[in-house]
Design a protein around this motif. Sequence first.
Motif, mmCIF file in Angstrom:
data_model
loop_
_atom_site.group_PDB
_atom_site.id
_atom_site.type_symbol
_atom_site.label_atom_id
_atom_site.label_comp_id
_atom_site.label_asym_id
_atom_site.label_seq_id
_atom_site.Cartn_x
_atom_site.Cartn_y
_atom_site.Cartn_z
ATOM 1 N N SER A 138 0.835 -1.201 0.000
ATOM 2 C CA SER A 138 0.000 0.000 0.000
ATOM 3 C C SER A 138 0.870 1.252 0.000
ATOM 4 C CB SER A 138 -0.925 0.008 1.225
ATOM 5 O OG SER A 138 -0.165 -0.107 2.409
ATOM 6 N N PRO A 139 1.422 1.617 -1.180
ATOM 7 C CA PRO A 139 2.263 2.806 -1.243
ATOM 8 C C PRO A 139 1.473 4.050 -0.873
ATOM 9 C CG PRO A 139 1.669 2.033 -3.447
ATOM 10 C CD PRO A 139 1.237 0.988 -2.486
ATOM 11 N N PRO A 140 2.152 5.079 -0.332
ATOM 12 C CA PRO A 140 1.456 6.295 0.096
ATOM 13 C C PRO A 140 0.980 7.093 -1.109
ATOM 14 C CG PRO A 140 3.826 6.587 0.265
ATOM 15 C CD PRO A 140 3.597 5.156 -0.122
ATOM 16 N N GLU A 141 -0.249 6.897 -1.514
ATOM 17 C CA GLU A 141 -0.760 7.545 -2.711
ATOM 18 C C GLU A 141 -1.005 9.030 -2.487
ATOM 19 O OE1 GLU A 141 -4.014 5.930 -4.744
ATOM 20 O OE2 GLU A 141 -3.049 4.022 -5.203
ATOM 21 N N PRO A 142 -0.575 9.887 -3.420
ATOM 22 C CA PRO A 142 -0.964 11.297 -3.361
ATOM 23 C C PRO A 142 -2.484 11.411 -3.391
ATOM 24 C CG PRO A 142 0.834 10.973 -4.920
ATOM 25 C CD PRO A 142 0.362 9.609 -4.516
ATOM 26 N N VAL A 143 -3.027 12.257 -2.524
ATOM 27 C CA VAL A 143 -4.471 12.341 -2.320
ATOM 28 C C VAL A 143 -5.133 13.073 -3.480
ATOM 29 C CG1 VAL A 143 -6.268 13.273 -0.815
ATOM 30 C CG2 VAL A 143 -4.211 12.247 0.167
ATOM 31 N N GLY A 144 -6.318 12.630 -3.868
ATOM 32 C CA GLY A 144 -7.114 13.331 -4.867
ATOM 33 C C GLY A 144 -7.809 12.384 -5.819
ATOM 34 N N LYS A 145 -9.110 12.569 -5.991
ATOM 35 C CA LYS A 145 -9.889 11.723 -6.911
ATOM 36 C C LYS A 145 -10.228 12.446 -8.203
ATOM 37 C CE LYS A 145 -12.089 8.786 -3.388
ATOM 38 N NZ LYS A 145 -11.426 9.356 -2.202
ATOM 39 N N SER A 146 -9.697 13.637 -8.386
ATOM 40 C CA SER A 146 -9.953 14.367 -9.627
ATOM 41 C C SER A 146 -9.353 13.625 -10.806
ATOM 42 C CB SER A 146 -9.349 15.773 -9.552
ATOM 43 O OG SER A 146 -7.931 15.692 -9.453
ATOM 44 N N LEU A 147 -9.851 13.929 -11.996
ATOM 45 C CA LEU A 147 -9.330 13.286 -13.203
ATOM 46 C C LEU A 147 -7.848 13.595 -13.369
ATOM 47 C CD1 LEU A 147 -9.881 11.671 -15.782
ATOM 48 C CD2 LEU A 147 -10.509 13.842 -16.902
ATOM 49 N N LEU A 148 -7.445 14.818 -13.036
ATOM 50 C CA LEU A 148 -6.044 15.219 -13.162
ATOM 51 C C LEU A 148 -5.145 14.371 -12.268
ATOM 52 C CD1 LEU A 148 -4.041 17.243 -14.397
ATOM 53 C CD2 LEU A 148 -4.532 18.763 -12.475
ATOM 54 N N PRO A 172 6.767 25.312 -5.865
ATOM 55 C CA PRO A 172 7.054 24.986 -4.461
ATOM 56 C C PRO A 172 5.779 24.606 -3.716
ATOM 57 C CG PRO A 172 8.208 26.990 -5.108
ATOM 58 C CD PRO A 172 7.297 26.647 -6.244
ATOM 59 N N GLY A 173 5.868 23.524 -2.924
ATOM 60 C CA GLY A 173 4.738 23.086 -2.120
ATOM 61 C C GLY A 173 3.719 22.247 -2.856
ATOM 62 N N SER A 174 3.989 21.888 -4.113
ATOM 63 C CA SER A 174 2.989 21.169 -4.907
ATOM 64 C C SER A 174 2.954 19.671 -4.628
ATOM 65 C CB SER A 174 3.222 21.417 -6.404
ATOM 66 O OG SER A 174 4.540 21.055 -6.780
ATOM 67 N N GLY A 175 3.917 19.147 -3.863
ATOM 68 C CA GLY A 175 3.878 17.737 -3.499
ATOM 69 C C GLY A 175 4.909 16.882 -4.194
ATOM 70 N N LYS A 176 6.024 17.471 -4.610
ATOM 71 C CA LYS A 176 7.042 16.699 -5.327
ATOM 72 C C LYS A 176 7.651 15.627 -4.437
ATOM 73 C CE LYS A 176 9.285 20.469 -6.524
ATOM 74 N NZ LYS A 176 8.310 21.495 -6.095
ATOM 75 N N ASN A 177 7.869 15.953 -3.161
ATOM 76 C CA ASN A 177 8.438 14.961 -2.244
ATOM 77 C C ASN A 177 7.522 13.757 -2.099
ATOM 78 O OD1 ASN A 177 9.066 13.660 0.450
ATOM 79 N ND2 ASN A 177 10.705 15.172 0.389
ATOM 80 N N LEU A 178 6.222 14.008 -1.985
ATOM 81 C CA LEU A 178 5.265 12.910 -1.844
ATOM 82 C C LEU A 178 5.249 12.030 -3.081
ATOM 83 C CD1 LEU A 178 3.068 11.480 -0.247
ATOM 84 C CD2 LEU A 178 1.415 13.111 -1.178
ATOM 85 N N PHE A 179 5.317 12.643 -4.272
ATOM 86 C CA PHE A 179 5.339 11.846 -5.497
ATOM 87 C C PHE A 179 6.634 11.054 -5.603
ATOM 88 C CE2 PHE A 179 1.594 13.937 -7.146
ATOM 89 C CZ PHE A 179 1.041 12.938 -7.953
ATOM 90 N N ALA A 180 7.748 11.612 -5.108
ATOM 91 C CA ALA A 180 9.000 10.850 -5.105
ATOM 92 C C ALA A 180 8.865 9.615 -4.217
ATOM 93 C CB ALA A 180 10.148 11.740 -4.613
ATOM 94 N N GLN A 181 8.234 9.767 -3.047
ATOM 95 C CA GLN A 181 7.995 8.614 -2.175
ATOM 96 C C GLN A 181 7.052 7.609 -2.827
ATOM 97 O OE1 GLN A 181 7.376 9.512 2.116
ATOM 98 N NE2 GLN A 181 7.669 11.644 1.527
ATOM 99 N N TYR A 182 6.067 8.120 -3.543
ATOM 100 C CA TYR A 182 5.115 7.245 -4.224
ATOM 101 C C TYR A 182 5.828 6.410 -5.290
ATOM 102 C CZ TYR A 182 0.924 5.882 -6.852
ATOM 103 O OH TYR A 182 -0.061 5.173 -7.493
ATOM 104 N N LEU A 183 6.713 7.058 -6.051
ATOM 105 C CA LEU A 183 7.475 6.329 -7.062
ATOM 106 C C LEU A 183 8.337 5.248 -6.419
ATOM 107 C CD1 LEU A 183 8.539 9.423 -9.171
ATOM 108 C CD2 LEU A 183 7.226 7.484 -10.060
ATOM 109 N N HIS A 184 8.911 5.564 -5.267
ATOM 110 C CA HIS A 184 9.730 4.584 -4.559
ATOM 111 C C HIS A 184 8.881 3.428 -4.039
ATOM 112 C CE1 HIS A 184 12.608 2.858 -1.759
ATOM 113 N NE2 HIS A 184 11.767 3.071 -0.761
#
Length: 455
Positions: A138-148, A172-184
């Motif tokens: 269960s990787p830490p998914e970035p939150v959001g159910k929007s189509l984007l 800045p602040g857009s969530g790049k760190n979280l997406f890096a963790q998600y990719l990992h």
Amino acid sequence: MTIPHILVVDDEPDIRVLIREILEDENYRVSIAENGAIARQVWQNDPPDLILLDIWIPDIDGISLLREWIQGRPKGAPVIMMSGHGTVETAVQATRLGAVDYIEKPLSMAKLLLTVEKALAVSHELASPSKIGECSTSPPEPVGKSLLMTKLREQARRMADDEAPILLIGEPGSGKNLFAQYLHAACPSKSKGPFTAINIASLKWESQDLELFGESLNHQDQPGILLERGSRGTVFLNGIEALSPASQRRLYGLINAAASRGMVTLEQRLPRLVAATSIDLRQLVDTGRFQEDLFYQLSVLPLPIPPLREHPEDIPELLNYFVNLLVEQEGYPYRHFSVAAQNRLRNYNWPGNVQELRNLVWRLLVIGGGTEIDLAEVEASLEPILITGTPLPIDLGLPLREAREQFERLYLEHKLRETGGNVGKAAKLVEMERTHLYRKLRALGIDAKQLGNQE
């Protein structure tokens, strides 16, 4: 869960106190010792889980003390050596004797915390059945159910199956760190081991090579962050534009050397590389400030992270996510946003993106009361902060430096009252590195604990 106990052995009072304060803010239990005799007493009466040991202490040198502990280590506590300038070779000798790592003075507290976490994690792994190589279900998914966001997660999952470097591009602040963790955490078969995030801008140009690539001393290789893990894990290089020209050349050489040896992937030389930037690297290439060949290497798989204003339909879910996260992690009383408050936040521009939203939720949980966060409270939080509710009591006749010092004192005292005197939480609210905040507080003569007791 047992709180890790850390023993700090150093003859400099300021360093002992500073390290203790910072580690205690991270919820570690800390003992301090100014010499070997006191350190031995702590070792015998209250065995630590980790030791930070200076090489130069009055009654015995740190190497001798290390050898004493390593040879008779019934508890197996790992030792991290601390060394001043000119003692790096001695520190290398310490690692050969059994120290798990060493850090140089003057201390970078960000590196200190990273080294402590890594040492404790390795110690825990050695005491527990190994789980290296297992994938997260269960990787830490970035939150959001929007189509984007749905499409962005799908694209990230496809990229995670490839070994090529990935370049995250976003404000800045857009969530790049979280997406890096998600990719990992998406865990393709080649991506195993730890996730290590490095803020390039926090490294001085002259020390980047040592931190990232290591060096060779006395025929003993001391690998940096990029080489110490071999093919294990993911290294996230945030703010890649801040790489010095020398480090750019070194990174390009490593990636290019792997490819020139006929390797299909980088796994035999480097961990998985994820880089991130908030600016247009192409412009830096055009002005000669970023190496063009490295730009093309890093941007094989570009992943643009959208600003929050482009998917406002995800804001209610993000609000709920951060409330639950902070209640669970920090123990704040639960509060929920009214429909009117959520609607207002959906129509806010969010210049600081997801990070700004998280900070707003944090602030409302810290200083608010009642179970509901209503529209009026949100409106007040979105207004420019007036520390006193009236024009700031700053003497505008002062020179800029002195006027700025008055503002900084008022601002930081306000933040410390908000957090009950907790410097770690205040550092997160003001988005300032904890070490710098401690130094700023001391320079301004601010007593955090006293301000916390006023609430």
